[in-house]
Design an enzyme around this catalytic site. Structure first.
Site, PDB file in Angstrom:
ATOM      1  N   LYS A 116      37.902   6.024  22.951  1.00 30.01           N
ATOM      2  CA  LYS A 116      37.863   5.414  21.618  1.00 30.01           C
ATOM      3  C   LYS A 116      37.192   4.029  21.665  1.00 30.01           C
ATOM      4  O   LYS A 116      37.396   3.287  22.631  1.00 30.01           O
ATOM      5  CB  LYS A 116      39.326   5.296  21.153  1.00 30.01           C
ATOM      6  CG  LYS A 116      39.572   4.511  19.908  1.00 30.01           C
ATOM      7  CD  LYS A 116      41.063   4.367  19.635  1.00 30.01           C
ATOM      8  CE  LYS A 116      41.586   3.052  20.165  1.00 30.01           C
ATOM      9  NZ  LYS A 116      42.801   2.565  19.507  1.00 30.01           N
ATOM     10  N   LYS A 129      38.820  -2.764  20.245  1.00 31.47           N
ATOM     11  CA  LYS A 129      38.635  -4.228  20.270  1.00 31.47           C
ATOM     12  C   LYS A 129      38.838  -4.784  21.676  1.00 31.47           C
ATOM     13  O   LYS A 129      38.277  -5.793  22.034  1.00 31.47           O
ATOM     14  CB  LYS A 129      39.698  -4.903  19.386  1.00 31.47           C
ATOM     15  CG  LYS A 129      39.501  -4.807  17.911  1.00 31.47           C
ATOM     16  CD  LYS A 129      40.582  -5.651  17.211  1.00 31.47           C
ATOM     17  CE  LYS A 129      40.812  -5.199  15.795  1.00 31.47           C
ATOM     18  NZ  LYS A 129      42.139  -4.656  15.538  1.00 31.47           N
ATOM     19  N   LYS A 178      49.375   1.149  26.756  1.00 29.29           N
ATOM     20  CA  LYS A 178      49.467  -0.318  26.850  1.00 29.29           C
ATOM     21  C   LYS A 178      50.356  -0.733  28.014  1.00 29.29           C
ATOM     22  O   LYS A 178      50.129  -1.779  28.627  1.00 29.29           O
ATOM     23  CB  LYS A 178      49.947  -0.925  25.523  1.00 29.29           C
ATOM     24  CG  LYS A 178      48.872  -0.857  24.453  1.00 29.29           C
ATOM     25  CD  LYS A 178      49.116  -1.817  23.299  1.00 29.29           C
ATOM     26  CE  LYS A 178      47.967  -1.748  22.299  1.00 29.29           C
ATOM     27  NZ  LYS A 178      48.189  -2.523  21.096  1.00 29.29           N
TER      28      LYS A 178
HETATM   29  P1  TYM Z   1      44.621  -1.284  14.666  1.00 30.60           P
HETATM   30  O1  TYM Z   1      44.554  -2.724  14.375  1.00 30.60           O
HETATM   31  O2  TYM Z   1      44.552  -0.843  16.096  1.00 30.60           O
HETATM   32  O3  TYM Z   1      43.461  -0.508  13.904  1.00 30.60           O
HETATM   33  C1  TYM Z   1      43.298  -0.635  12.498  1.00 30.60           C
HETATM   34  C2  TYM Z   1      42.794   0.675  11.925  1.00 30.60           C
HETATM   35  O4  TYM Z   1      41.562   1.060  12.551  1.00 30.60           O
HETATM   36  C3  TYM Z   1      41.659   2.406  13.024  1.00 30.60           C
HETATM   37  N1  TYM Z   1      40.840   2.521  14.237  1.00 30.60           N
HETATM   38  C4  TYM Z   1      39.872   3.436  14.400  1.00 30.60           C
HETATM   39  N2  TYM Z   1      39.440   4.428  13.611  1.00 30.60           N
HETATM   40  C5  TYM Z   1      38.430   5.186  14.086  1.00 30.60           C
HETATM   41  N3  TYM Z   1      37.844   4.999  15.305  1.00 30.60           N
HETATM   42  C6  TYM Z   1      38.268   4.020  16.123  1.00 30.60           C
HETATM   43  N4  TYM Z   1      37.673   3.839  17.298  1.00 30.60           N
HETATM   44  C7  TYM Z   1      39.327   3.189  15.690  1.00 30.60           C
HETATM   45  N5  TYM Z   1      39.984   2.127  16.245  1.00 30.60           N
HETATM   46  C8  TYM Z   1      40.900   1.735  15.339  1.00 30.60           C
HETATM   47  C9  TYM Z   1      43.140   2.606  13.315  1.00 30.60           C
HETATM   48  O5  TYM Z   1      43.492   3.976  13.308  1.00 30.60           O
HETATM   49  C10 TYM Z   1      43.777   1.832  12.186  1.00 30.60           C
HETATM   50  O6  TYM Z   1      43.868   2.634  11.035  1.00 30.60           O
HETATM   51  N6  TYM Z   1      49.478  -0.183  14.256  1.00 30.60           N
HETATM   52  C11 TYM Z   1      48.245  -0.381  13.507  1.00 30.60           C
HETATM   53  C12 TYM Z   1      48.383  -1.448  12.439  1.00 30.60           C
HETATM   54  C13 TYM Z   1      49.536  -1.215  11.545  1.00 30.60           C
HETATM   55  C14 TYM Z   1      49.603  -0.257  10.482  1.00 30.60           C
HETATM   56  C15 TYM Z   1      50.905  -0.443   9.916  1.00 30.60           C
HETATM   57  C16 TYM Z   1      48.732   0.699   9.985  1.00 30.60           C
HETATM   58  C17 TYM Z   1      50.704  -1.896  11.580  1.00 30.60           C
HETATM   59  N7  TYM Z   1      51.545  -1.447  10.610  1.00 30.60           N
HETATM   60  C18 TYM Z   1      51.320   0.355   8.845  1.00 30.60           C
HETATM   61  C19 TYM Z   1      49.164   1.486   8.912  1.00 30.60           C
HETATM   62  C20 TYM Z   1      50.439   1.310   8.358  1.00 30.60           C
HETATM   63  C21 TYM Z   1      47.154  -0.801  14.470  1.00 30.60           C
HETATM   64  O7  TYM Z   1      47.410  -1.317  15.533  1.00 30.60           O
HETATM   65  O8  TYM Z   1      45.901  -0.636  13.971  1.00 30.60           O
END
Ligand code: TYM
Length: 338
Positions: free
Chosen positions: A200, A203, A118
């Site tokens: 990957k 979004k 990032k």
């Molecule tokens: P975020 O919003 O980027 O993604 C949410 C969840 O989706 C999964 N993910 C994927 N899994 C498989 N293939 C992909 N291409 C893919 N893109 C996203 C992510 O692994 C995630 O599980 N930091 C986290 C949010 C968060 C969180 C937490 C998660 C904040 N606090 C505490 C667990 C526990 C995030 O940015 O996820």
């Protein structure tokens, strides 16, 4: 009488409200959350505080947060079984974060790959929040003493850090924080971009054809799959070097419930065109009920408000148990105010 739910193990996970969920979010994380509700006590939340580590317009954040909340419910999370809330409504997460900051090393945060990525993408805004983000994520998890955290592969490094922070805190102050386990789905823990299957699915991808959004209509989904990048070979097989086909087989297996081997067998001898079309159809049919349920829920803002308010209240109460313990351990003078 003992509260039966208190004996169940606790699951926690979150998702950022930075746009409509992708098929990666769905297969890698969110769709696994619903089925866990019977066996575990589940807490899920919209990580709006994480979302401001990159620039986002306030009105857009507000809108996307509500939309993300409705999307989570539409993906099968049942409010009679789970708590679903908005992170900024539960201030104890960031209160714990401050304490955890003081048990986290600069060096370990500097090694986080997401921070490095990032920072490269937004060189004009490498803010302290972006750097510190994994500590807030650790606090999100540790404040509830979560046993298990279902996430996609890209979040495992952050989860490992949360485990290290918990162990370090416990080592210094005595057993206080539960060290959580990760839960990675057997299929689809990393769904790849349809345009560059070595990357990957994300979004924030600027090419709309690279990403399936869970609210895309059937025609859009099929069109994107038809354009998916594959290879110059003709064999539908799960093999090294066939990233595009491997990704399509993974997606197909995840939505159809078949194993990769069963999927390979099903398409044996068929052309890529037919295969892509079949994957598109299967994904569109799988997501149709989610889209319908979302359309209904997003109309009912009063219902959504009632849900996120009640859930945040319950989550706040639960989280104070850990915060009070932590404050006592580090030596803060007790107060009746919490
Ligand atoms: P975020 O919003 O980027 O993604 C949410 C969840 O989706 C999964 N993910 C994927 N899994 C498989 N293939 C992909 N291409 C893919 N893109 C996203 C992510 O692994 C995630 O599980 N930091 C986290 C949010 C968060 C969180 C937490 C998660 C904040 N606090 C505490 C667990 C526990 C995030 O940015 O996820």
């Amino acid at each position: 009488m003992a509260d039966a739910s208190a004996e169940k193990k606790l699951i926690l996970s979150g998702i950022q409200p930075t746009g409509t969920f992708t098929l990666g979010n769905y297969i890698g994380a969110v769709r696994n959350w619903g089925p866990l509700q019977d066996e575990y006590r589940c807490l899920y939340f919209i990580a709006d505080q994480h979302a401001i580590t990159v620039k986002i317009e306030p009105a857009e954040l507000r809108k996307k947060t509500l939309e993300a909340y409705a999307q989570l419910l539409a993906c099968g999370i049942d409010l009679n079984k789970s708590l679903v809330f908005i992170q900024s409504h539960v201030p104890t997460h960031s209160q714990l974060m401050w304490v955890l900051n003081c048990s986290t090393q600069f060096g370990e945060l500097s090694r986080m790959t997401q921070f490095k990525d990032k920072s490269r993408k937004h060189p004009d805004d490498i803010n302290a929040g972006l750097f510190d983000y994994p500590v807030l994520m650790a606090a999100d998890i540790l404040i509830y003493q979560a046993d298990m955290v279902p996430v996609g592969v890209d979040q495992m490094q952050h989860l490992e850090l949360a485990r290290n922070i918990a162990n370090r805190f416990n080592g210094r102050y005595g057993e206080t924080l539960k060290v959580p386990e990760g839960y990675i789905p057997p299929i689809g823990a990393k769904v790849m971009s349809l345009q560059d299957p070595t990357k990957k699915m994300s979004k924030s991808d600027t090419n709309p054809n690279a990403v399936i959004l869970i609210l895309d209509d059937k025609d859009t989904i099929i069109r994107k799959f038809k354009r998916a990048v594959t290879d110059s070979d003709t064999e539908i097989a799960f093999k090294e070097g066939k990233d595009g086909i491997n990704n399509l087989l993974t997606i197909y297996s995840a939505v159809s419930g078949k194993t990769i081997e069963e999927s390979v067998k099903e398409f044996e001898g068929q052309g890529y065109g037919t295969f892509k079309m079949a994957v598109g159809e299967a994904v569109a049919d799988h997501l149709a009920p989610v889209r319908e349920e979302y359309a209904r829920l997003i109309q009912d803002k009063a219902y959504l408000k009632e849900c996120y308010t009640r859930c945040a209240g319950e989550a706040l109460k639960m989280s104070y148990r850990t915060l009070n313990k932590v404050y006592k351990k580090v030596g803060f003078v007790p107060t009746e105010l919490r």
